[in-house]
Design a protein around this motif. Structure first.
Motif, PDB file in Angstrom:
ATOM      1  N   PHE A 138       0.847  -1.203   0.000  1.00  0.00           N
ATOM      2  CA  PHE A 138       0.000   0.000   0.000  1.00  0.00           C
ATOM      3  C   PHE A 138       0.884   1.256   0.000  1.00  0.00           C
ATOM      4  O   PHE A 138       0.608   2.215  -0.715  1.00  0.00           O
ATOM      5  CB  PHE A 138      -0.913  -0.026   1.234  1.00  0.00           C
ATOM      6  N   LEU A 169       2.264   1.605  -3.432  1.00  0.00           N
ATOM      7  CA  LEU A 169       1.206   1.967  -4.389  1.00  0.00           C
ATOM      8  C   LEU A 169       0.826   3.442  -4.252  1.00  0.00           C
ATOM      9  O   LEU A 169       0.801   4.180  -5.246  1.00  0.00           O
ATOM     10  CB  LEU A 169      -0.027   1.073  -4.170  1.00  0.00           C
ATOM     11  N   ILE A 170       0.579   3.877  -3.026  1.00  0.00           N
ATOM     12  CA  ILE A 170       0.173   5.283  -2.885  1.00  0.00           C
ATOM     13  C   ILE A 170       1.358   6.219  -3.129  1.00  0.00           C
ATOM     14  O   ILE A 170       1.164   7.372  -3.486  1.00  0.00           O
ATOM     15  CB  ILE A 170      -0.536   5.614  -1.539  1.00  0.00           C
ATOM     16  N   VAL A 181       0.861   6.602  -6.787  1.00  0.00           N
ATOM     17  CA  VAL A 181      -0.382   7.333  -7.055  1.00  0.00           C
ATOM     18  C   VAL A 181      -0.208   8.827  -6.755  1.00  0.00           C
ATOM     19  O   VAL A 181      -0.633   9.685  -7.514  1.00  0.00           O
ATOM     20  CB  VAL A 181      -1.529   6.743  -6.192  1.00  0.00           C
ATOM     21  N   GLY A 221     -15.528  19.271  -7.172  1.00  0.00           N
ATOM     22  CA  GLY A 221     -15.101  17.917  -7.544  1.00  0.00           C
ATOM     23  C   GLY A 221     -13.593  17.783  -7.479  1.00  0.00           C
ATOM     24  O   GLY A 221     -13.050  16.862  -6.851  1.00  0.00           O
ATOM     25  N   LEU A 222     -12.897  18.721  -8.121  1.00  0.00           N
ATOM     26  CA  LEU A 222     -11.432  18.682  -8.137  1.00  0.00           C
ATOM     27  C   LEU A 222     -10.873  18.881  -6.726  1.00  0.00           C
ATOM     28  O   LEU A 222      -9.891  18.247  -6.342  1.00  0.00           O
ATOM     29  CB  LEU A 222     -10.908  19.763  -9.087  1.00  0.00           C
ATOM     30  N   LEU A 229     -10.977  15.647  -4.996  1.00  0.00           N
ATOM     31  CA  LEU A 229      -9.933  14.745  -5.497  1.00  0.00           C
ATOM     32  C   LEU A 229      -8.570  15.128  -4.912  1.00  0.00           C
ATOM     33  O   LEU A 229      -7.789  14.266  -4.517  1.00  0.00           O
ATOM     34  CB  LEU A 229      -9.870  14.805  -7.027  1.00  0.00           C
ATOM     35  N   LEU A 230      -8.301  16.434  -4.865  1.00  0.00           N
ATOM     36  CA  LEU A 230      -7.034  16.895  -4.285  1.00  0.00           C
ATOM     37  C   LEU A 230      -6.979  16.568  -2.796  1.00  0.00           C
ATOM     38  O   LEU A 230      -5.931  16.199  -2.268  1.00  0.00           O
ATOM     39  CB  LEU A 230      -6.866  18.404  -4.501  1.00  0.00           C
ATOM     40  N   VAL A 253      -8.409  14.002  -1.413  1.00  0.00           N
ATOM     41  CA  VAL A 253      -8.126  12.549  -1.334  1.00  0.00           C
ATOM     42  C   VAL A 253      -6.629  12.311  -1.525  1.00  0.00           C
ATOM     43  O   VAL A 253      -6.005  11.535  -0.791  1.00  0.00           O
ATOM     44  CB  VAL A 253      -8.952  11.785  -2.399  1.00  0.00           C
ATOM     45  N   LEU A 254      -6.030  13.019  -2.512  1.00  0.00           N
ATOM     46  CA  LEU A 254      -4.595  12.836  -2.740  1.00  0.00           C
ATOM     47  C   LEU A 254      -3.789  13.318  -1.529  1.00  0.00           C
ATOM     48  O   LEU A 254      -2.776  12.708  -1.170  1.00  0.00           O
ATOM     49  CB  LEU A 254      -4.160  13.591  -3.998  1.00  0.00           C
ATOM     50  N   LEU A 286      -4.064  10.698   1.028  1.00  0.00           N
ATOM     51  CA  LEU A 286      -3.208   9.558   0.657  1.00  0.00           C
ATOM     52  C   LEU A 286      -1.746   9.886   0.930  1.00  0.00           C
ATOM     53  O   LEU A 286      -0.967   9.015   1.330  1.00  0.00           O
ATOM     54  CB  LEU A 286      -3.404   9.215  -0.820  1.00  0.00           C
TER      55      LEU A 286
END
Lengths: 90, 536
Positions: free
Chosen positions: B183, B186-187, B190, B342-343, B346-347, B349-350, B353
């Motif tokens: 993980f 992976l992140i 990502v 929306g963006l 997403l930012l 979430v990043l 992460l």
């Protein structure tokens, strides 16, 4: 951006399926030669879809810089999403 | 490379985790402030609504603001009008008289709000993110060094986890250590472009501060001198007579003409963010309008200048130089003011992460060293001090920050509104709770500390959801009536966090029981030969 998101997710999903670890899911019944063909086709399709999503983002009705930030962010999140989904079945 | 990746991560890991968590929360700074000041209501809407404000939009707000300033700020040298956005819903005017600064906020009916909650709001997270509450004491330098270390850790991480690229999209199930390592890798991939962008832009924003030598050598005031030289400004206003019409009355500011001209140039809804009126009541008064940042990556939006009393466009700001524009773009990318909802998510979430990337890295290091040490030294009791410090520090940083953040928000609702230094008390509560978390992590065995602090975090977030819904209840009713999604979503997010921490606590509880069972078995297996020996 909806179409860009769909293209990105599909593209990343195809690339994930085409990876060495997961290709057997779609090509287990084929012989080695056929499997290589399927893997290459899936991989190329994945890259084409990703390229298409980039084009769609560039031509989206938003300033180019903002579209590119969208695209990179979507790619990141799509990789994580696909990785989590594809490993759930294992 | 591996050594560098490991030790860079270890040395700056806790700091980077705090910076990343706070920075991620900062994507919603205006929204958090909006929630923390329940007296604020929806002012700027997406669709035209029935009430007076939305029917007239920004024109109505400009008219009311200027009317208020003309009546109440007659001695000021300049006025500022901040129009509400869909994110902050904060409509206010500002002016200075001598050394006294005045700020008056309005509600949606253009009535001045007399009392407002004394709070730092979301700005606390944002300021902590880059000053570490040490402004003037080197906080920004420390944060800069952390950003540089993160950049280096990213590049060395690509080398360290290079094998992962072969098994891309792999998350091995079963053993937690394997899953965590996969993980983490992976992140890492990502979030690589995101982390690179964040680290590089963070360094670029304060590049002159980190490397002041050239600025000090070539400019009289160093960093300030550079900024003055590269940031364009308007020519200074000279002396002027009062703006009086033919009837001998004070002239009215021609905002209607100016706004009509603007409507043709800026066609997006709610395009105006700020209006500055320089030298009001003077013939040479200027009307400077700043656009919202929704259509530019730069943190400097377009500005237009008009004569206040003739409505004619004046010569505006000169174009910025390429380096200044580059720095502004870096600033804008870092803050993401352009991002729509929306963006922005997403930012977010990043960012979350990215925080997970750092925390998993820290946990992996402790677990690997712990396993190796216990395998090699099974006869010895306890762990070496360095490992214990890392383990306890991880608990206090990861769980402590989660608890302290929830307490900061909880205290906002529970402290009396008329309390002196209320805003500072909220901040103090944050740090006191974080300190308690460190103390708890030191006193308790690590596995118990993880579990107990997760339970506390779950309780805090669930309490926060209840408090958010019930205090003040009229605000929730109002939000339900007006379908104020921003306000209501806080309750939902707090509840989800609570449920997430409960799930984590249950998982930790299972592991805790398994570990104690293993210890019991080990103890029995040690005791049996002892009993036999005694019998003999």
């Amino acid at each position: 951006m909806v179409s860009v998101s769909i293209l990105v997710i599909l593209g990343i999903a195809l690339l994930a399926i085409a990876s060495d670890k997961h290709v057997k899911r779609v090509a287990s019944k084929f012989n080695r030669k056929r499997r290589a063909v399927v893997q290459t086709t899936t991989r190329v399709s994945g890259w084409l879809l990703l390229g298409g999503s980039l084009l769609a983002a560039v031509y989206a009705p938003l300033p180019l810089s903002i579209s590119l930030v969208w695209w990179f962010t979507l790619v990141g999140c799509a990789i994580l999403l696909v990785a989590l989904v594809i490993n759930k079945g294992n | 490379m591996i050594w560098l990746h490991t030790y860079l991560g270890l040395i700056t890991g806790w700091l980077l985790f705090a910076i990343f968590v706070m920075g991620t929360l900062s994507y919603f700074t205006p929204e958090i402030t909006y929630w923390m000041m329940p007296e604020r209501q929806v002012i700027a809407g997406d669709k035209p609504q029935q009430d007076q404000v939305h029917a007239h939009g920004q024109r109505y707000q400009v008219e009311k603001s200027i009317g208020y300033l003309e009546a109440n700020a007659t001695n000021a040298t300049s006025w500022r009008v901040y129009l509400p956005t869909q994110r902050d819903h904060h409509w206010y005017v500002q002016w200075s008289e001598g050394k006294t600064r005045h700020l008056v906020s309005f509600n949606k009916d253009a009535i001045p709000i007399e009392t407002s909650t004394d709070t730092k709001g979301g700005l606390f997270f944002r300021n902590f993110h880059y000053t570490l509450q040490l402004r003037g004491y080197g906080g920004r330098y420390i944060a800069g060094v952390a950003a540089m270390a993160m950049l280096l850790a990213l590049f060395t991480g690509i080398y360290t986890h290079r094998r992962f690229f072969k098994d891309f999209f792999t998350l091995r199930k079963g053993k937690v250590t394997k899953w965590t390592t996969d993980f983490h890798a992976l992140i890492g991939i990502v979030t690589l472009p995101f982390c690179l962008m964040i680290c590089i832009s963070a360094i670029m924003i304060y590049a002159i501060m980190y490397m002041p030598f050239s600025a000090n050598m070539h400019f009289e005031n160093g960093e300030r001198g550079v900024n003055k030289a590269i940031i364009p400004s308007l020519p200074a206003l000279g002396e002027s007579t009062q703006a009086i019409d033919k009837r001998g009355m004070k002239k009215d500011i021609l905002y209607s003409t100016i706004l009509a001209d603007l409507k043709i140039k800026w066609q997006e809804p709610n395009a105006i963010k700020r209006i500055t009126i320089e030298s009001p009541f003077r013939e040479n008064s200027r009307f400077i309008i700043e656009r919202t940042k929704s259509l530019t990556v730069s943190n400097r939006a377009e500005r237009l200048v008009y004569s206040s009393y003739t409505g004619t466009p004046l010569e505006g700001y000169a174009d910025e130089s390429a380096p200044a524009t580059f720095r502004r773009i870096m600033y804008g990318l870092h803050q993401a003011n352009f991002a729509t909802i929306g963006l922005r998510w997403l930012l977010f979430v990043l960012g979350a992460l990215g925080s997970a990337l750092i925390s998993t890295g820290l946990i992996i290091w402790v677990n690997q060293r712990k396993t190796a040490y216990l395998n090699a030294n099974s006869h010895q009791l306890g762990l070496p001090l360095s490992l214990r410090i890392m383990e306890k520090g991880n608990i206090a940083t990861i769980m402590g920050l989660a608890i302290a953040t929830s307490v900061f928000l909880l205290v906002n609702r529970l402290l009396p509104a008329d309390m002196a230094n209320r805003a500072d008390m909220e901040v103090n509560a944050f740090f006191v709770v974080w300190l308690c978390s460190i103390g708890h992590a030191i006193i308790r065995p690590s596995k118990n500390a993880w579990y107990e602090q997760t339970c506390i975090a779950a309780l805090c977030y669930l309490a926060l959801a209840v408090v958010s819904f019930s205090i003040p209840f009229e605000r929730t009713l109002d939000a339900l009536a007006t379908l104020d999604i921003t306000y209501l979503s806080f309750t939902v997010v707090f509840a989800l966090c609570g449920v997430g921490f409960i799930t984590l606590a249950r998982w930790l509880k299972v592991r805790l029981v398994q570990t104690s069972d293993r210890y019991d078995l080990n103890a029995k297996s040690v005791d049996v030969p002892n009993i036999k020996a005694r019998k003999r």
